[in-house]
Design an enzyme around this catalytic site. Structure first.
Site, PDB file in Angstrom:
ATOM      1  N   SER A  38     -46.201 -83.100 -56.501  1.00 42.05           N
ATOM      2  CA  SER A  38     -44.976 -82.450 -56.076  1.00 42.05           C
ATOM      3  C   SER A  38     -44.965 -80.943 -56.323  1.00 42.05           C
ATOM      4  CB  SER A  38     -43.768 -83.085 -56.769  1.00 42.05           C
ATOM      5  OG  SER A  38     -43.864 -82.955 -58.183  1.00 42.05           O
ATOM      6  N   SER A  78     -48.838 -84.637 -60.232  1.00 37.69           N
ATOM      7  CA  SER A  78     -48.174 -83.589 -59.457  1.00 37.69           C
ATOM      8  C   SER A  78     -48.680 -82.176 -59.702  1.00 37.69           C
ATOM      9  CB  SER A  78     -46.662 -83.631 -59.702  1.00 37.69           C
ATOM     10  OG  SER A  78     -46.120 -84.807 -59.173  1.00 37.69           O
ATOM     11  N   LYS A 116     -42.232 -73.717 -60.577  1.00 30.80           N
ATOM     12  CA  LYS A 116     -41.800 -74.821 -59.718  1.00 30.80           C
ATOM     13  C   LYS A 116     -40.279 -74.907 -59.664  1.00 30.80           C
ATOM     14  CE  LYS A 116     -42.879 -79.766 -59.140  1.00 30.80           C
ATOM     15  NZ  LYS A 116     -43.667 -80.880 -59.720  1.00 30.80           N
TER      16      LYS A 116
END
Length: 578
Positions: free
Chosen positions: A225, A249, A150
C-alpha cells in the site's frame, strides 16, 4: 383483544388504492432523493479534497518558479543524482544549501506526480521547516533532507485519509511521533503520498485521488500500500520516504519499483500518530519503515530515527539504538535460502534472482544453507488471513459505508460480502478442485467466539516458536528469500491477494525484513515462463501466469527488474530474527 379495541375506536374506512399508490410512490421517491443527497455529499467531500490537493500543487509550483527566478543556475541533475550519504555530507559542510535541495526535489516531485499521480498532497509547511532547521544549533543526521511520508502518517494540519471518504473530515491536530523525530533530525517533510483505498491492497488506487502508476511503465502498478512512496522515489522525486507494512506494503512497492525497503520489527519505530482504518489488530502488527534507492540510505534513516527523542516521545518503543557494529561487520554469515515457499510459486525470474544471489554470496565467503519455511499454506490461511478477517470482514466492510468501492478492490469486497454460511458452503464445494481458493474463502469466514480467537493467537505464538527452532537448528544468521514481482499490470493485485505469501510470513513472525533489487528479466526467463504451471493449476496460477505474460514482451519488464534480491550482494529478501 387489542385489535378488537382498535376497531371500536377507529372508524372503518375503505382503503383508497390511489392513495396507497401515491404513498408508495412518494416513499420510493423520498428514498431515491435521500440516496442522491448522500452521494452528492460524498461527491462534494471528494471534490473538496481534490481542490485542496490542486491548490497545494499550484502553491508549490509557484514557489519553485520563484526560486528558479532567484537562482537560475542550479544544477538540478547533479543534485538529484547524489546518493543520500553524499547529499547529507554536502549539506552539513555547507557546499549545498537546504533551500536549493528542497526546491530541486520539489520541482522533480511535481514532474513525477504529474506523470504518475503519486503525491496525494504537498506540505506547504515545508518552507517553515526549512527556516526552522536553519535556526537549530545542532545539525541532525538528516539535516536539510527533503522526505516524503505515506498518507496515513499524521502531519499537523493535514488529512490522513487512508484513501477513504470517511477520513476526509478532520486534519491531524499534531505531528506523528515519527514526523516529530524526522524534523528534530533536520529532515523536511514535503509530500504525503497516495495509497490504495483502506490500505488493504498492494495496488495503489482510491476513488478520491485516483490510480498511481509505475514510473517505469504506466501500464503497471507501483505496488502497495506504500505505492505512492514507491512511485515518487523511483521516479526521482524523493530521496527518502517512510512507508508502512502489515503484509508486504513496504516490500512490494520496493519490488515493483526497483527500490530498497525495510520493514523493521513492529514497534521498533513509533506507531503513534500513524492511523489505520481498522484498529485493535494485535496478532499481526503494522510496522513503519524507510524506502530509498540504496541500503546505506535505509541505515542512515534508522540511525536517525532510533534516537533518544524517539524513546522519550514514545516510551513503548524499546530504547535500543542502531547497532553500527553489526551493520558494519564483514564477518562471514551462515545464510539460509529458499526460492519458493511452496504455496504460491513465483515467476522463474524471481527464483533465478535468488539463485544468482546465492552464488554471489558464496563467492564472497558466506555459507549458504538450504532452508524451507514450515507450513506456509497454514500461515497464509489460518494465521494471516484470519487475523484480518476475524470478524468475517465486517469492520473492514464498514470502512466503505457511504463510499464508492475502488474497482481494484471489488473482488476482495465481494468475497467478504458473502454470508458466513455461503463462504463455508462454497469452500466445501471448491475444496476437491481448488483447495487454495476453498481455504481462502473459509478463512474469510472469520471466528465465532473469543475462545477461538485466543486459540488463534496461541497458534501464532506456537508457529513463531517452531520457526525459530528450525532457524536455530541450522544455526542461521539470516535468510535469503524471494519476493513477489515483477510489477503487475494495474488492477491485478486485487485479484491475487494471496500471492503475497512471500512477504506476509515475516509480518506473522514479526521479524525485520528487507528488499533490494539485483537483476533484470532476461529472454531466457520469458521462455521459461511459458512452462510455468504454479502448484495447483487453479485460477490463481493461471492469473499469475497471465499477468506475467502481459509484461512488456521483451527482455525487461515494467520496472526493468526481475526481482528483489539484495544489492551489494546481499539477497533478494532478507529476514533477521531480531
Amino acid at each position: 383483544m387489542i385489535q378488537q379495541q382498535l376497531r371500536q375506536l377507529l372508524p372503518e374506512r375503505e382503503v383508497d388504492p390511489s392513495a396507497a399508490l401515491t404513498l408508495l410512490c412518494g416513499s420510493a421517491a423520498a428514498a431515491v432523493v435521500w440516496k442522491w443527497l448522500g452521494k452528492r455529499q460524498i461527491q462534494k467531500k471528494m471534490e473538496e479534497a481534490r481542490r485542496t490537493r490542486d491548490e497545494g500543487v499550484k502553491k508549490m509550483a509557484k514557489a519553485v518558479q520563484q526560486f528558479r527566478e532567484q537562482v537560475p543556475s542550479v544544477q538540478t541533475d547533479a543534485i538529484l543524482s547524489l546518493p543520500l550519504l553524499e547529499l547529507t555530507g554536502r549539506l552539513r559542510e555547507g557546499s549545498l544549501s537546504p533551500k536549493t535541495v528542497l526546491y530541486t526535489y520539489l520541482e522533480k516531485a511535481l514532474e513525477v506526480t504529474q506523470q504518475t499521480n503519486c503525491v496525494r498532497h504537498f506540505i506547504p509547511e515545508c518552507e517553515e521547516q526549512l527556516q526552522e532547521i536553519q535556526r537549530q544549533r545542532e545539525k541532525g543526521l538528516l539535516y536539510g533532507i527533503p522526505i516524503s511520508i505515506k498518507d496515513h502518517i499524521s502531519h499537523k494540519g493535514h488529512l490522513s485519509t487512508c484513501g477513504l471518504v470517511q477520513c476526509l473530515g478532520t486534519p491531524a491536530q499534531e505531528d506523528s511521533v515519527l514526523v516529530k523525530v524526522l524534523k528534530r533530525q533536520g529532515a523536511i517533510p514535503f509530500a504525503m503520498t497516495n495509497v490504495p483505498q483502506s490500505l488493504f491492497n498492494y495496488d495503489c488506487s482510491n476513488p478520491t485521488f485516483g490510480q498511481t502508476l509505475n514510473p517505469f511503465n504506466h501500464q503497471k502498478s507501483p505496488g502497495g500500500s506504500s505505492g505512492g512512496e514507491g512511485a515518487l522515489i523511483a521516479g526521482g522525486g524523493s530521496i527518502l520516504g517512510i512507508g508502512s507494512d502489515m503484509g508486504g506494503s513496504i516490500r512490494l512497492p520496493s519490488s515493483f519499483c526497483g527500490l530498497c525497503g525495510l520493514k523493521p520489527t513492529a514497534e521498533r519505530l513509533s506507531l503513534s500518530g500513524a492511523g489505520v482504518p481498522v484498529g485493535g489488530i494485535v496478532a499481526v502488527r503494522c510496522a513503519l519503515g524507510p524506502m530509498a534507492r540504496d541500503v546505506d540510505s535505509l541505515a542512515l534513516c534508522m540511525k536517525a530515527l532510533l534516537c533518544e527523542e524517539m524513546f522519550q516521545l514514545d516510551p513503548t518503543v524499546p530504547p535500543i539504538p542502531f547497532n553500527e557494529e553489526v551493520y558494519s561487520s564483514c564477518a562471514p554469515l551462515r545464510i539460509g535460502y529458499y526460492d519458493t515457499d511452496g504455496y504460491f510459486p513465483l515467476p522463474p525470474c524471481m527464483r533465478r534472482a535468488v539463485q544468482d544471489t546465492r552464488g554471489a554470496l558464496q563467492a564472497a565467503g558466506h555459507q549458504l544453507v538450504p532452508f524451507s519455511p514450515p507450513r506456509i499454506h497454514h500461515v497464509m490461511t489460518e494465521l494471516f488471513l484470519k487475523t484480518f478477517f476475524a470478524d468475517g470482514g465486517r469492520a473492514w466492510l464498514d470502512m466503505f459505508t457511504g463510499d464508492t468501492v475502488d474497482p481494484n478492490l471489488k473482488s476482495q469486497v465481494n468475497c467478504c460480502k458473502i454470508p458466513r454460511v455461503g463462504k463455508k458452503l462454497l469452500a466445501l464445494i471448491l475444496k476437491p478442485l481448488f483447495p487454495r481458493l476453498a481455504d481462502y474463502l473459509s478463512a474469510l469466514g472469520g471466528m465465532r467466539s473469543v475462545k477461538e480467537m485466543w486459540n488463534h493467537h496461541h497458534q501464532i505464538e506456537a508457529y513463531r516458536t517452531e520457526f525459530i527452532a528450525r532457524w536455530r537448528e541450522l544455526r542461521l544468521d539470516v535468510v535469503l528469500c524471494p519476493v513477489l514481482g515483477p510489477a503487475f499490470t494495474t488492477g491485478y493485485p486485487g485479484k491475487l491477494l494471496t500471492a503475497i505469501s512471500s512477504t506476509m510470513l515475516y509480518n506473522v513472525l514479526n521479524f525485520p525484513a528487507g528488499v533490494v533489487p539485483v537483476s533484470t528479466v532476461t529472454e531466457a526467463d520469458e521462455e521459461e515462463l511459458k512452462l510455468y504451471q504454479g502448484c495447483c493449476d487453479d485460477p490463481w496460477d493461471q492469473t499469475l501466469k497471465q499477468v506475467c505474460n502481459m509484461e512488456s514482451g521483451g527482455a525487461e519488464t515494467a520496472d526493468g527488474r526481475s526481482s528483489n534480491s539484495v544489492t551489494e550482494i546481499r539477497g533478494s529478501s532478507m529476514s533477521l530474527p531480531v
